[in-house]
Design a protein around this motif. Structure first.
Motif, PDB file in Angstrom:
ATOM      1  N   LYS A 149       0.840  -1.199   0.000  1.00 14.79           N
ATOM      2  CA  LYS A 149       0.000   0.000   0.000  1.00 14.79           C
ATOM      3  C   LYS A 149       0.878   1.252   0.000  1.00 14.79           C
ATOM      4  CE  LYS A 149      -3.882   1.991   2.568  1.00 14.79           C
ATOM      5  NZ  LYS A 149      -4.748   1.805   3.734  1.00 14.79           N
ATOM      6  N   MET A 150       1.943   1.227   0.783  1.00 14.05           N
ATOM      7  CA  MET A 150       2.842   2.382   0.867  1.00 14.05           C
ATOM      8  C   MET A 150       3.607   2.574  -0.435  1.00 14.05           C
ATOM      9  SD  MET A 150       4.323   2.247   4.756  1.00 14.05           S
ATOM     10  CE  MET A 150       5.485   1.004   4.303  1.00 14.05           C
ATOM     11  N   VAL A 151       4.191   1.510  -0.941  1.00 13.52           N
ATOM     12  CA  VAL A 151       4.999   1.605  -2.161  1.00 13.52           C
ATOM     13  C   VAL A 151       4.134   2.042  -3.335  1.00 13.52           C
ATOM     14  CG1 VAL A 151       6.307   0.230  -3.840  1.00 13.52           C
ATOM     15  CG2 VAL A 151       6.779  -0.008  -1.397  1.00 13.52           C
ATOM     16  N   SER A 152       2.944   1.464  -3.476  1.00 14.64           N
ATOM     17  CA  SER A 152       2.097   1.821  -4.611  1.00 14.64           C
ATOM     18  C   SER A 152       1.663   3.282  -4.543  1.00 14.64           C
ATOM     19  CB  SER A 152       0.896   0.887  -4.713  1.00 14.64           C
ATOM     20  OG  SER A 152       0.042   1.020  -3.608  1.00 14.64           O
ATOM     21  N   ARG A 153       1.449   3.798  -3.348  1.00 17.18           N
ATOM     22  CA  ARG A 153       1.066   5.213  -3.233  1.00 17.18           C
ATOM     23  C   ARG A 153       2.205   6.113  -3.698  1.00 17.18           C
ATOM     24  NH1 ARG A 153      -1.756   8.589   1.660  1.00 17.18           N
ATOM     25  NH2 ARG A 153      -1.719  10.563   0.548  1.00 17.18           N
ATOM     26  N   VAL A 154       3.424   5.795  -3.289  1.00 14.82           N
ATOM     27  CA  VAL A 154       4.578   6.595  -3.720  1.00 14.82           C
ATOM     28  C   VAL A 154       4.748   6.503  -5.233  1.00 14.82           C
ATOM     29  CG1 VAL A 154       7.093   6.813  -3.587  1.00 14.82           C
ATOM     30  CG2 VAL A 154       5.761   6.488  -1.497  1.00 14.82           C
ATOM     31  N   LEU A 155       4.630   5.298  -5.776  1.00 22.42           N
ATOM     32  CA  LEU A 155       4.752   5.136  -7.222  1.00 22.42           C
ATOM     33  C   LEU A 155       3.687   5.955  -7.948  1.00 22.42           C
ATOM     34  CD1 LEU A 155       5.456   1.302  -7.527  1.00 22.42           C
ATOM     35  CD2 LEU A 155       7.092   3.174  -7.803  1.00 22.42           C
ATOM     36  N   ARG A 156       2.479   5.914  -7.446  1.00 25.68           N
ATOM     37  CA  ARG A 156       1.368   6.611  -8.074  1.00 25.68           C
ATOM     38  C   ARG A 156       1.527   8.133  -7.953  1.00 25.68           C
ATOM     39  NH1 ARG A 156      -1.976   3.383  -6.256  1.00 25.68           N
ATOM     40  NH2 ARG A 156      -2.331   4.330  -4.247  1.00 25.68           N
ATOM     41  N   GLU A 157       1.926   8.614  -6.799  1.00 30.87           N
ATOM     42  CA  GLU A 157       1.935  10.049  -6.557  1.00 30.87           C
ATOM     43  C   GLU A 157       3.240  10.742  -6.912  1.00 30.87           C
ATOM     44  OE1 GLU A 157       0.397  11.190  -2.746  1.00 30.87           O
ATOM     45  OE2 GLU A 157      -1.257   9.765  -2.894  1.00 30.87           O
ATOM     46  N   ARG A 158       4.305   9.995  -7.058  1.00 31.53           N
ATOM     47  CA  ARG A 158       5.582  10.636  -7.391  1.00 31.53           C
ATOM     48  C   ARG A 158       6.092  10.186  -8.750  1.00 31.53           C
ATOM     49  NH1 ARG A 158      10.205  11.093  -3.052  1.00 31.53           N
ATOM     50  NH2 ARG A 158      11.083   9.801  -4.657  1.00 31.53           N
ATOM     51  N   LEU A 211       4.892   8.159 -11.201  1.00 32.53           N
ATOM     52  CA  LEU A 211       4.013   8.272 -12.368  1.00 32.53           C
ATOM     53  C   LEU A 211       3.835   9.723 -12.795  1.00 32.53           C
ATOM     54  CD1 LEU A 211       1.287   5.526 -11.851  1.00 32.53           C
ATOM     55  CD2 LEU A 211       2.859   5.759 -13.781  1.00 32.53           C
ATOM     56  N   VAL A 212       3.780  10.630 -11.852  1.00 29.75           N
ATOM     57  CA  VAL A 212       3.662  12.046 -12.177  1.00 29.75           C
ATOM     58  C   VAL A 212       4.910  12.513 -12.934  1.00 29.75           C
ATOM     59  CG1 VAL A 212       3.594  14.376 -11.168  1.00 29.75           C
ATOM     60  CG2 VAL A 212       2.068  12.588 -10.307  1.00 29.75           C
ATOM     61  N   HIS A 236       4.932  11.066 -16.436  1.00 26.64           N
ATOM     62  CA  HIS A 236       3.948  11.777 -17.248  1.00 26.64           C
ATOM     63  C   HIS A 236       4.511  13.115 -17.722  1.00 26.64           C
ATOM     64  CE1 HIS A 236       0.091  13.065 -18.774  1.00 26.64           C
ATOM     65  NE2 HIS A 236       0.197  14.160 -18.045  1.00 26.64           N
ATOM     66  N   GLU A 237       5.155  13.861 -16.832  1.00 24.36           N
ATOM     67  CA  GLU A 237       5.756  15.146 -17.193  1.00 24.36           C
ATOM     68  C   GLU A 237       6.848  14.959 -18.238  1.00 24.36           C
ATOM     69  OE1 GLU A 237       4.771  18.251 -16.308  1.00 24.36           O
ATOM     70  OE2 GLU A 237       3.098  17.245 -15.307  1.00 24.36           O
ATOM     71  N   ALA A 238       7.648  13.913 -18.102  1.00 22.34           N
ATOM     72  CA  ALA A 238       8.702  13.635 -19.094  1.00 22.34           C
ATOM     73  C   ALA A 238       8.093  13.323 -20.454  1.00 22.34           C
ATOM     74  CB  ALA A 238       9.582  12.479 -18.620  1.00 22.34           C
ATOM     75  N   ILE A 239       7.032  12.527 -20.473  1.00 19.78           N
ATOM     76  CA  ILE A 239       6.366  12.196 -21.738  1.00 19.78           C
ATOM     77  C   ILE A 239       5.857  13.463 -22.422  1.00 19.78           C
ATOM     78  CG2 ILE A 239       4.280  11.115 -22.700  1.00 19.78           C
ATOM     79  CD1 ILE A 239       4.814   8.783 -20.694  1.00 19.78           C
ATOM     80  N   GLU A 243       2.110   1.648 -14.123  1.00 14.46           N
ATOM     81  CA  GLU A 243       0.648   1.582 -14.008  1.00 14.46           C
ATOM     82  C   GLU A 243       0.192   0.151 -13.773  1.00 14.46           C
ATOM     83  OE1 GLU A 243      -0.562   3.484 -17.643  1.00 14.46           O
ATOM     84  OE2 GLU A 243      -0.637   5.467 -16.706  1.00 14.46           O
ATOM     85  N   ALA A 244       0.811  -0.801 -14.484  1.00  9.56           N
ATOM     86  CA  ALA A 244       0.451  -2.207 -14.285  1.00  9.56           C
ATOM     87  C   ALA A 244       0.823  -2.661 -12.881  1.00  9.56           C
ATOM     88  CB  ALA A 244       1.145  -3.087 -15.331  1.00  9.56           C
ATOM     89  N   LEU A 245       1.988  -2.254 -12.426  1.00  8.56           N
ATOM     90  CA  LEU A 245       2.441  -2.637 -11.092  1.00  8.56           C
ATOM     91  C   LEU A 245       1.523  -2.067 -10.019  1.00  8.56           C
ATOM     92  CD1 LEU A 245       4.614  -4.038  -9.391  1.00  8.56           C
ATOM     93  CD2 LEU A 245       5.915  -1.914  -9.468  1.00  8.56           C
ATOM     94  N   VAL A 246       1.166  -0.803 -10.144  1.00  7.36           N
ATOM     95  CA  VAL A 246       0.312  -0.153  -9.150  1.00  7.36           C
ATOM     96  C   VAL A 246      -1.095  -0.741  -9.161  1.00  7.36           C
ATOM     97  CG1 VAL A 246      -0.813   2.041  -8.592  1.00  7.36           C
ATOM     98  CG2 VAL A 246       1.632   1.982  -9.032  1.00  7.36           C
ATOM     99  N   SER A 247      -1.620  -1.044 -10.338  1.00  3.93           N
ATOM    100  CA  SER A 247      -3.007  -1.514 -10.403  1.00  3.93           C
ATOM    101  C   SER A 247      -3.170  -3.003 -10.135  1.00  3.93           C
ATOM    102  CB  SER A 247      -3.625  -1.159 -11.757  1.00  3.93           C
ATOM    103  OG  SER A 247      -2.989  -1.887 -12.784  1.00  3.93           O
TER     104      SER A 247
END
Length: 186
Positions: A100-109, A111-112, A115-118, A164-168
């Protein structure tokens, strides 16, 4: 426990000390403050909620440092306030679901950031497409840069898909990554 809800905890066990320092270093490596990892570990390894005083004494930190660290950990959802019957002191407990902790960091840091790099790579490609080369040398430079930015974009999109696959799903099919690393364009 005393009437304020604290207990005598002036030292950490060797295991607590070793593990808290290791997690603190990891947290620092990932761009967080070292004390965030240390405080979380002490709470995670505790069989009961602890007060900020307990944490100050175990980790030999200032009141301000513990308070700021607990606030930050609560903001990330990895520490929560808990009520302890008969105590007026605030107690804290760690989120014990590592995923739960790792996925939140991945999602909120992460992935953001990806996305900005893309978005930046796509903007860079548009800027390259808008350039009018003056000669063959510039045409080759623009073509080379376009190819390299497209590669960066491909890697960023792949990274986004993996995260995204890892988090979901908590699973990742790394076939695309293996193909990329091995140079296969299939």
């Amino acid at each position: 426990m005393s009437d304020e809800g604290t207990r005598d905890v002036s030292t950490m066990s060797p295991a607590e000390r070793i593990v808290s320092e290791a997690v603190g270093r990891l947290m620092e490596f990932w761009g967080f403050k070292r004390n965030m990892g240390r405080v979380w570990v002490v709470l995670h390894l505790s069989d009961e909620p602890l007060t900020s005083r307990d944490l100050r004494e175990r980790l030999v930190l200032s009141s301000g440092s513990v308070s700021m660290t607990l606030n930050e950990l609560q903001r990330w959802g990895v520490v929560k306030r808990v009520w302890v019957q008969g105590s007026r002191a605030e107690h804290f407990a760690a989120e014990n679901s590592l995923w739960k902790m790792v996925s939140r960091v991945l999602r909120e840091r992460e992935l953001v950031e990806i996305h900005e790099a893309i978005l930046a790579f796509e903007e860079g490609l548009r800027a390259l497409a808008d350039q009018t080369p003056r000669d063959d040398v510039e045409r080759r430079r623009i073509a080379m840069q376009k190819e390299r930015v497209e590669e960066l974009l491909e890697v960023a999109r792949l990274g986004r898909g993996l995260l995204e696959a890892l988090v979901s799903t908590a699973r990742v099919d790394a076939t695309a990554l293996a193909k990329l690393l091995l140079g296969s364009k299939e």
